[in-house]
Scaffold this active site. Structure first.
Site, PDB file in Angstrom:
ATOM      1  N   LYS A 119       0.158  -8.017  -2.070  1.00 54.12           N
ATOM      2  CA  LYS A 119      -0.865  -7.549  -2.284  1.00 54.12           C
ATOM      3  C   LYS A 119      -1.191  -5.909  -2.967  1.00 54.12           C
ATOM      4  CE  LYS A 119      -3.677  -6.307   0.408  1.00 54.12           C
ATOM      5  NZ  LYS A 119      -4.907  -5.246   0.435  1.00 54.12           N
ATOM      6  N   GLY A 150       0.394  -5.594   6.616  1.00 56.32           N
ATOM      7  CA  GLY A 150       0.989  -4.423   5.325  1.00 56.32           C
ATOM      8  C   GLY A 150       1.636  -3.341   6.635  1.00 56.32           C
ATOM      9  N   THR A 207     -19.691  -7.892 -16.509  1.00 55.25           N
ATOM     10  CA  THR A 207     -18.490  -7.065 -16.311  1.00 55.25           C
ATOM     11  C   THR A 207     -17.869  -7.744 -15.409  1.00 55.25           C
ATOM     12  OG1 THR A 207     -20.075  -5.053 -16.785  1.00 55.25           O
ATOM     13  CG2 THR A 207     -17.511  -4.581 -15.554  1.00 55.25           C
ATOM     14  N   ARG A 228      -0.920  -8.540  13.811  1.00 52.71           N
ATOM     15  CA  ARG A 228      -0.774  -7.801  13.837  1.00 52.71           C
ATOM     16  C   ARG A 228       1.417  -9.000  14.741  1.00 52.71           C
ATOM     17  NH1 ARG A 228      -1.450  -4.687  10.996  1.00 52.71           N
ATOM     18  NH2 ARG A 228      -2.406  -2.630  10.829  1.00 52.71           N
ATOM     19  N   ASP A 267       0.565  -0.914  -0.481  1.00 53.71           N
ATOM     20  CA  ASP A 267      -0.367  -0.219  -0.214  1.00 53.71           C
ATOM     21  C   ASP A 267       1.241   1.273  -0.069  1.00 53.71           C
ATOM     22  OD1 ASP A 267      -2.641  -1.202  -0.213  1.00 53.71           O
ATOM     23  OD2 ASP A 267      -2.464  -1.897   2.371  1.00 53.71           O
ATOM     24  N   LYS A 324     -11.586  -5.771  -5.203  1.00 55.93           N
ATOM     25  CA  LYS A 324     -12.802  -6.110  -4.610  1.00 55.93           C
ATOM     26  C   LYS A 324     -13.931  -5.336  -5.570  1.00 55.93           C
ATOM     27  CE  LYS A 324     -11.647  -5.554  -0.172  1.00 55.93           C
ATOM     28  NZ  LYS A 324     -10.448  -4.708   0.331  1.00 55.93           N
ATOM     29  N   GLN A 354      -6.740  -1.389  13.809  1.00 56.37           N
ATOM     30  CA  GLN A 354      -6.741  -2.770  13.439  1.00 56.37           C
ATOM     31  C   GLN A 354      -7.527  -3.049  14.535  1.00 56.37           C
ATOM     32  OE1 GLN A 354      -6.844  -4.491  10.943  1.00 56.37           O
ATOM     33  NE2 GLN A 354      -5.658  -4.336   9.148  1.00 56.37           N
TER      34      GLN A 354
END
Ligand code: C5P
Length: 263
Positions: A46, A227, A82, A198, A24, A75, A207
């Site tokens: 990811k 992440g 589609t 974590r 990210d 997502k 989180q």
């Protein structure tokens, strides 16, 4: 049921293979530096909306060229045709997995699975795992009510996980605290990919519903998504290694039978 546990390779390799690093970031240079540093340490990168919109499909190709695996986390949620076409493009990019919203309907999931399978056969592509997002972890019971879903979070998670399984999806993305309920409702054949993880003692910032890697593996997760704790660490390589070591402890607590049954 496919057996992916690689006996010869051992627990460390298997844990690494099941660690997904969330890339990210909003710069290609930063992404590339992290990819190079973490390729030997994690199994999958990811790529989410932020990086994909910044760097485009080229970033996925770059990870693949360097030998890395990709979870394309866009997502999808749209009319069946589609989403199916988007899924075929994801397969053509060579991703290991991609996801869609289960709330898009069983027809949307079924058509996507069928179209992707067909395209993979026709074009000799590797078939990606297709995952369903059930209820986003940011949503509360009240949020669901306001959009007309009265079932409550847990009931809705189970309902959508079942729907995903019945629609021939490969797995679901689920918070650590949903793993046990989903396993009970859907069995072991569904792949469970779990964010909200974590390392022990880390600052458990945004989180709220977290588990350690060891706990999440013991609870029945197949892949963990991490992440921030890696990305923001002083030494991301060391941070990734510590998470893999914690995952190994989780696998150590499993019987061989439950480990080999994982997908
Ligand atoms: O917080 P962290 O950086 O470890 O999150 C990793 C990934 O997990 C993020 O890309 C995010 O999309 C996802 N995530 C999630 N549910 C949450 C928090 C994060 O799916 N509650």
């Amino acid at each position: 049921m496919t057996i992916h546990w690689r006996f010869g390779a051992g627990r460390a390799t298997e844990s690494k293979r099941r660690l997904i690093f969330a890339l990210d970031v909003d710069s290609t240079a930063e992404a590339e530096a992290l990819i190079d540093a973490l390729l030997p340490e994690v199994g999958v990168f990811k790529v989410g909306k932020q990086l994909f919109l910044h760097a485009g499909p080229a970033i996925v190709r770059r990870i693949r060229e360097r030998g890395g695996e990709v979870f394309l986390d866009l997502k999808f949620h749209d009319i069946p045709r589609t989403v199916a076409k988007a899924g075929v493009e994801a397969a053509r990019l060579g991703v290991k997995m991609f996801d869609v919203h289960a709330s898009g309907s069983d027809e949307m999931m079924r058509v996507t699975v069928a179209e992707v399978r067909r395209a993979c056969r026709r074009e000799a592509l590797r078939r990606p795992k297709i995952l369903a997002v059930t209820v986003l972890t940011s949503l509360s019971r009240d949020d669901l009510k306001r959009v007309g879903v009265m079932a409550g979070v847990e009931n809705q998670v189970v309902r959508l996980a079942r729907l995903a399984k019945e629609s021939a999806m490969d797995g679901v993305v689920a918070s650590p605290h949903e793993i046990a309920t989903i396993r009970k409702a859907c069995g072991r054949s569904l792949t469970i990919v779990t964010p909200g993880v974590r390392p022990p003692r880390a600052d458990w910032d945004d989180q709220k519903r977290v588990m350690t890697p060891e706990q999440a593996i013991r609870a029945g997760a197949d892949y963990l998504v991490v992440g921030k704790p890696i990305r923001d660490a002083k030494d991301p390589v060391q941070a990734a290694r510590a998470i893999v070591a914690d995952m190994e402890r989780g696998f150590g607590g499993l019987t061989l039978r439950s480990a080999v049954e994982r997908t």
